[in-house]
Structures are given as C-alpha cells and as structure tokens.
Design a protein around this motif. Structure first.
Motif: not given
Length: 222
Positions: A73-76, A110-118
């Motif tokens: 989802m982040t990439t797309i 973007l930070g929330i997306f990356i934080g969710g993935f991590i």
C-alpha cells in the motif's frame, strides 16, 4: 554550519518524521510483545475472549499478510501520487512537487505507513514458541495498527485530491508570498523612492483615487 542550523536542516528534511515514526514503532513492538508475555505469565488470557487470541501459526500468517499489505500500500500510493504530481508540476510550477514533499501531512502519512510495517515485521520476528503460552494477543494489536494505517490512507487520498486543486495551489503561493512580504518588507519610515518614481508619473498616480475591493476570504474570481 552551526548546531542549530544542522538541527533545523534535519527537521525540515523529508526522512526526519518517517524515521521518528519508524523508531517509535520498533519500541512499541517490543513493548507490545513484553506485554503479551506478561499477560500469559499472569494467566490473564482466560479472561480475554478467544477471538482476540491466536496460536503461533495463525499469528505468523496474520502478521506476514499485514506487513506485506502495508508495504504494498505504501509503495503503490506514493508511486501513483508521484506520477500525478509529475504531470501536475510540468503544467504549473516545479516547486509544486517540493512543496508536496515537505508538507507535514505527507511526511506523517508516510511515517505511519512505515511505522505500521516496522511494527508488524518486528512482531513477526518475535512471535516464537515458548514455555509460557501458545497463544498470542499481538496479532490483534497489529490489526488495530493496520486499521489506523488504512484510515490514514483514506485521509491521504483526500488530502492529495484537495491539495492539487488549482485554487489551493494559488492559495498556498499567495500565503507564502504574503508571509515573505511581512517578514522582509522594509518599514514605511525607511522606504526611499527610486528615481523613476520621482517624475511626473508618480504625481499622476497619486492624484487617481483608488477603488478598494475588499474580499471576506481568500480565493479567485471565475
């Protein structure tokens, strides 16, 4: 470069907020796993509905699916948005992309997306067999985090569709221009007229009565 200038430069960079959210997600993931094992040792799982508990296989499946989905989802999302903005800035201003990148809403999403993935990938690493309990509650936490990320995805789409409107672009440019004028404009007492305005044209302009048109809000006439 002084330390203050370095701090300002770091805080205004694109990767600052995503890095902060990523580090916080890493710490929260470890705390969540410790809290999970604490509940297991204290036998609190008997009072928790079974729908919120998962065995190791189900927990790994849920966490693996969520981490893959969040990364996709982040990439797309950002790939599609950058394609739209590339077309958009070629028709208006090259600064449009820079303004979008430095926007705090964009960086937070973007930070929330990356934080969710991590968060999900760290939990996937920590979910292992142990002697305390074969059940885990952290997949439920990860599902709640993914729901938050999904809500931020909807907010981000709304933010982008609002931000790329021509009226909003003009509004942002106007506000930045007005702020720059207020911050750098020389005081009226210190103003000195240049020589071209000392001739008869300046006197003619001062004799014309201006017509003031005051608007109650910012915008444009169409």
């Amino acid at each position: 470069m002084s330390i203050r200038q370095l701090i300002i430069r770091v805080r205004t960079s694109f990767w600052y907020l995503p890095t902060v959210y990523g580090v916080l997600a890493f710490i929260i993931a470890i705390i969540s796993m410790l809290f999970d094992r604490f509940l297991a040792r204290q036998s609190f799982y008997s009072s928790i509905p079974n729908v919120f508990l998962s065995d190791m296989d189900l927990a790994q499946t849920i966490l693996s699916s969520l981490s893959t989905s969040l990364l996709t989802m982040t990439t797309i999302t950002f790939s599609s948005i950058l394609v739209v903005l590339t077309t958009y800035l070629s028709q208006f201003s090259p600064r449009a992309l820079q303004n979008f990148i430095t926007d705090h809403h964009t960086q937070r999403v973007l930070g929330i997306f990356i934080g969710g993935f991590i968060y999900t990938i760290i939990l996937l690493l920590l979910v292992r067999e142990n002697d305390t309990s074969t059940l885990f509650i952290v997949p439920t936490f990860a599902i709640f985090v993914s729901i938050i990320c999904l809500g931020m995805f909807v907010f981000f789409i709304h933010h982008v569709t609002t931000w790329i409107k021509v009226s909003n672009l003009i509004f942002h440019i106007t506000m930045k221009t007005m702020n720059s004028i207020h911050n750098h404009y020389v005081g009226e007492n210190e103003f000195q007229a240049e020589s071209p305005w000392k001739n008869w044209e300046y006197e003619e302009l001062t004799t014309v009565k201006p017509y003031l048109l005051i608007s109650k809000k910012s915008g444009y006439i169409y």
